[in-house]
Design a protein around this motif. Sequence first.
Motif, PDB file in Angstrom:
ATOM      1  N   ALA A  53       0.803  -1.222   0.000  1.00  0.00           N
ATOM      2  CA  ALA A  53       0.000   0.000   0.000  1.00  0.00           C
ATOM      3  C   ALA A  53       0.835   1.271   0.000  1.00  0.00           C
ATOM      4  O   ALA A  53       0.324   2.353  -0.235  1.00  0.00           O
ATOM      5  CB  ALA A  53      -0.916  -0.002   1.224  1.00  0.00           C
ATOM      6  N   SER A  54       2.133   1.156   0.247  1.00  0.00           N
ATOM      7  CA  SER A  54       2.954   2.347   0.456  1.00  0.00           C
ATOM      8  C   SER A  54       3.359   2.996  -0.863  1.00  0.00           C
ATOM      9  O   SER A  54       3.468   2.353  -1.902  1.00  0.00           O
ATOM     10  CB  SER A  54       4.218   1.975   1.245  1.00  0.00           C
ATOM     11  N   ASN A  55       3.583   4.305  -0.788  1.00  0.00           N
ATOM     12  CA  ASN A  55       4.212   5.055  -1.873  1.00  0.00           C
ATOM     13  C   ASN A  55       5.616   5.394  -1.414  1.00  0.00           C
ATOM     14  O   ASN A  55       5.809   6.052  -0.402  1.00  0.00           O
ATOM     15  CB  ASN A  55       3.420   6.328  -2.174  1.00  0.00           C
ATOM     16  N   SER A  56       6.612   4.983  -2.165  1.00  0.00           N
ATOM     17  CA  SER A  56       7.995   5.075  -1.701  1.00  0.00           C
ATOM     18  C   SER A  56       8.440   6.516  -1.516  1.00  0.00           C
ATOM     19  O   SER A  56       8.255   7.346  -2.381  1.00  0.00           O
ATOM     20  CB  SER A  56       8.938   4.378  -2.682  1.00  0.00           C
ATOM     21  N   TYR A  57       8.996   6.797  -0.337  1.00  0.00           N
ATOM     22  CA  TYR A  57       9.640   8.079  -0.112  1.00  0.00           C
ATOM     23  C   TYR A  57      11.166   7.911  -0.063  1.00  0.00           C
ATOM     24  O   TYR A  57      11.884   8.854   0.234  1.00  0.00           O
ATOM     25  CB  TYR A  57       9.144   8.728   1.188  1.00  0.00           C
ATOM     26  N   TRP A  58      11.635   6.690  -0.329  1.00  0.00           N
ATOM     27  CA  TRP A  58      13.066   6.434  -0.356  1.00  0.00           C
ATOM     28  C   TRP A  58      13.627   6.786  -1.735  1.00  0.00           C
ATOM     29  O   TRP A  58      13.065   6.398  -2.754  1.00  0.00           O
ATOM     30  CB  TRP A  58      13.353   4.967  -0.068  1.00  0.00           C
ATOM     31  N   PRO A  59      14.768   7.473  -1.787  1.00  0.00           N
ATOM     32  CA  PRO A  59      15.413   7.717  -3.076  1.00  0.00           C
ATOM     33  C   PRO A  59      16.029   6.435  -3.618  1.00  0.00           C
ATOM     34  O   PRO A  59      16.305   5.498  -2.859  1.00  0.00           O
ATOM     35  CB  PRO A  59      16.504   8.735  -2.740  1.00  0.00           C
ATOM     36  N   VAL A  60      16.227   6.388  -4.919  1.00  0.00           N
ATOM     37  CA  VAL A  60      16.900   5.247  -5.543  1.00  0.00           C
ATOM     38  C   VAL A  60      18.376   5.613  -5.699  1.00  0.00           C
ATOM     39  O   VAL A  60      18.712   6.523  -6.454  1.00  0.00           O
ATOM     40  CB  VAL A  60      16.288   4.911  -6.912  1.00  0.00           C
ATOM     41  N   PRO A  61      19.274   4.926  -4.985  1.00  0.00           N
ATOM     42  CA  PRO A  61      20.699   5.299  -5.041  1.00  0.00           C
ATOM     43  C   PRO A  61      21.311   4.974  -6.393  1.00  0.00           C
ATOM     44  O   PRO A  61      21.048   3.924  -6.977  1.00  0.00           O
ATOM     45  CB  PRO A  61      21.328   4.452  -3.927  1.00  0.00           C
ATOM     46  N   ASN A  62      22.124   5.897  -6.883  1.00  0.00           N
ATOM     47  CA  ASN A  62      22.816   5.713  -8.154  1.00  0.00           C
ATOM     48  C   ASN A  62      24.057   4.849  -7.976  1.00  0.00           C
ATOM     49  O   ASN A  62      24.527   4.619  -6.861  1.00  0.00           O
ATOM     50  CB  ASN A  62      23.202   7.068  -8.751  1.00  0.00           C
ATOM     51  N   LYS A  63      24.636   4.416  -9.091  1.00  0.00           N
ATOM     52  CA  LYS A  63      25.804   3.540  -9.031  1.00  0.00           C
ATOM     53  C   LYS A  63      27.093   4.282  -8.714  1.00  0.00           C
ATOM     54  O   LYS A  63      28.111   3.652  -8.446  1.00  0.00           O
ATOM     55  CB  LYS A  63      25.960   2.769 -10.342  1.00  0.00           C
ATOM     56  N   ASP A  64      27.046   5.625  -8.744  1.00  0.00           N
ATOM     57  CA  ASP A  64      28.244   6.394  -8.421  1.00  0.00           C
ATOM     58  C   ASP A  64      28.137   7.073  -7.064  1.00  0.00           C
ATOM     59  O   ASP A  64      28.881   8.008  -6.772  1.00  0.00           O
ATOM     60  CB  ASP A  64      28.502   7.444  -9.504  1.00  0.00           C
ATOM     61  N   GLU A  65      27.200   6.615  -6.197  1.00  0.00           N
ATOM     62  CA  GLU A  65      27.031   7.253  -4.905  1.00  0.00           C
ATOM     63  C   GLU A  65      26.725   6.228  -3.821  1.00  0.00           C
ATOM     64  O   GLU A  65      26.338   5.096  -4.097  1.00  0.00           O
ATOM     65  CB  GLU A  65      25.898   8.286  -4.961  1.00  0.00           C
ATOM     66  N   MET A  66      26.911   6.659  -2.586  1.00  0.00           N
ATOM     67  CA  MET A  66      26.559   5.867  -1.421  1.00  0.00           C
ATOM     68  C   MET A  66      25.639   6.720  -0.557  1.00  0.00           C
ATOM     69  O   MET A  66      26.052   7.761  -0.040  1.00  0.00           O
ATOM     70  CB  MET A  66      27.808   5.471  -0.622  1.00  0.00           C
ATOM     71  N   LEU A  67      24.377   6.322  -0.415  1.00  0.00           N
ATOM     72  CA  LEU A  67      23.434   7.035   0.423  1.00  0.00           C
ATOM     73  C   LEU A  67      23.455   6.457   1.836  1.00  0.00           C
ATOM     74  O   LEU A  67      23.618   5.253   2.026  1.00  0.00           O
ATOM     75  CB  LEU A  67      22.025   6.936  -0.151  1.00  0.00           C
ATOM     76  N   ILE A  68      23.276   7.323   2.827  1.00  0.00           N
ATOM     77  CA  ILE A  68      23.319   6.913   4.229  1.00  0.00           C
ATOM     78  C   ILE A  68      22.031   7.350   4.904  1.00  0.00           C
ATOM     79  O   ILE A  68      21.624   8.508   4.793  1.00  0.00           O
ATOM     80  CB  ILE A  68      24.517   7.555   4.965  1.00  0.00           C
ATOM     81  N   ALA A  69      21.370   6.418   5.595  1.00  0.00           N
ATOM     82  CA  ALA A  69      20.160   6.736   6.346  1.00  0.00           C
ATOM     83  C   ALA A  69      20.278   6.117   7.733  1.00  0.00           C
ATOM     84  O   ALA A  69      20.319   4.893   7.866  1.00  0.00           O
ATOM     85  CB  ALA A  69      18.918   6.209   5.634  1.00  0.00           C
ATOM     86  N   THR A  70      20.359   6.943   8.760  1.00  0.00           N
ATOM     87  CA  THR A  70      20.440   6.437  10.129  1.00  0.00           C
ATOM     88  C   THR A  70      19.021   6.358  10.688  1.00  0.00           C
ATOM     89  O   THR A  70      18.382   7.375  10.939  1.00  0.00           O
ATOM     90  CB  THR A  70      21.312   7.355  11.007  1.00  0.00           C
ATOM     91  N   ILE A  71      18.533   5.141  10.867  1.00  0.00           N
ATOM     92  CA  ILE A  71      17.159   4.914  11.308  1.00  0.00           C
ATOM     93  C   ILE A  71      17.068   4.883  12.828  1.00  0.00           C
ATOM     94  O   ILE A  71      16.065   5.272  13.420  1.00  0.00           O
ATOM     95  CB  ILE A  71      16.605   3.600  10.728  1.00  0.00           C
ATOM     96  N   GLY A  72      18.111   4.418  13.492  1.00  0.00           N
ATOM     97  CA  GLY A  72      18.129   4.377  14.951  1.00  0.00           C
ATOM     98  C   GLY A  72      19.539   4.604  15.463  1.00  0.00           C
ATOM     99  O   GLY A  72      20.510   4.558  14.710  1.00  0.00           O
ATOM    100  N   GLY A  73      19.638   4.889  16.759  1.00  0.00           N
ATOM    101  CA  GLY A  73      20.950   5.026  17.383  1.00  0.00           C
ATOM    102  C   GLY A  73      21.548   6.410  17.339  1.00  0.00           C
ATOM    103  O   GLY A  73      22.708   6.596  17.721  1.00  0.00           O
TER     104      GLY A  73
END
Length: 217
Positions: A11-31
């Motif tokens: 049911a969700s609509n994605s709010y996550w970006p799609v990472p490209n092959k020349d980048e590293m995305l970082i998402a800290t969910i906890g901690g």
Amino acid sequence: MAENFKENFEASNSYWPVPNKDEMLIATIGGVGEIGMNFTMYGHDGEWIIVDAGVGFLSHEEKKANNGVTGRTVSYETVADIAQNIKGLVVTHAHADHIEGIAPLLDYLKIPVYASPFACCLIKAKNPNADIREFIPGEDIELDEFHIKTIETTHSIPESVHLFITGGDMQQGVLHTGDWKFDLTNKNSKVDLDTLEELGSENRVGCVVGDSTNARR
């Protein structure tokens, strides 16, 4: 639990970006801003991995209000709409605030877990049917589009590692420290200063994601 996750995913609509092959995305969910509940996502070339899945510790008052429950995890529904693109979980060390969230996480995601021999033993005790893959500190892990160098370090528990995470043809990567201290007298493990110096001298570290409990003290 798993059924609700599937419904939310569909049911969700994605709010996550799609990472490209020349980048590293970082998402800290906890901690972040607290002790425990470590949970960090790395994205590269359309795929994601998780580093650590721990619990956060409740105060005495919170334990009483929750019938003695001692820990909490992040909401795994946070990653529902990229679940099919999460390729694995890598563990930095075996403390509860880094591994005790693995059991409920695997109710949601059927992914392999990569850990050192000591951490594997503790994880298997609570997850006997999980796909747990052992690495020796210092070995490299090839996980789909990710290349992960494990770097031995010292901490108050054996077989702790830093992770240097890159992918594809990236010239720089992320150094995820895990918990650490440079204790050159430790008899059970060592600090691999040579590898850290090599990464630094070759300008390969584009970002450091550091665990820093009590750093402001």
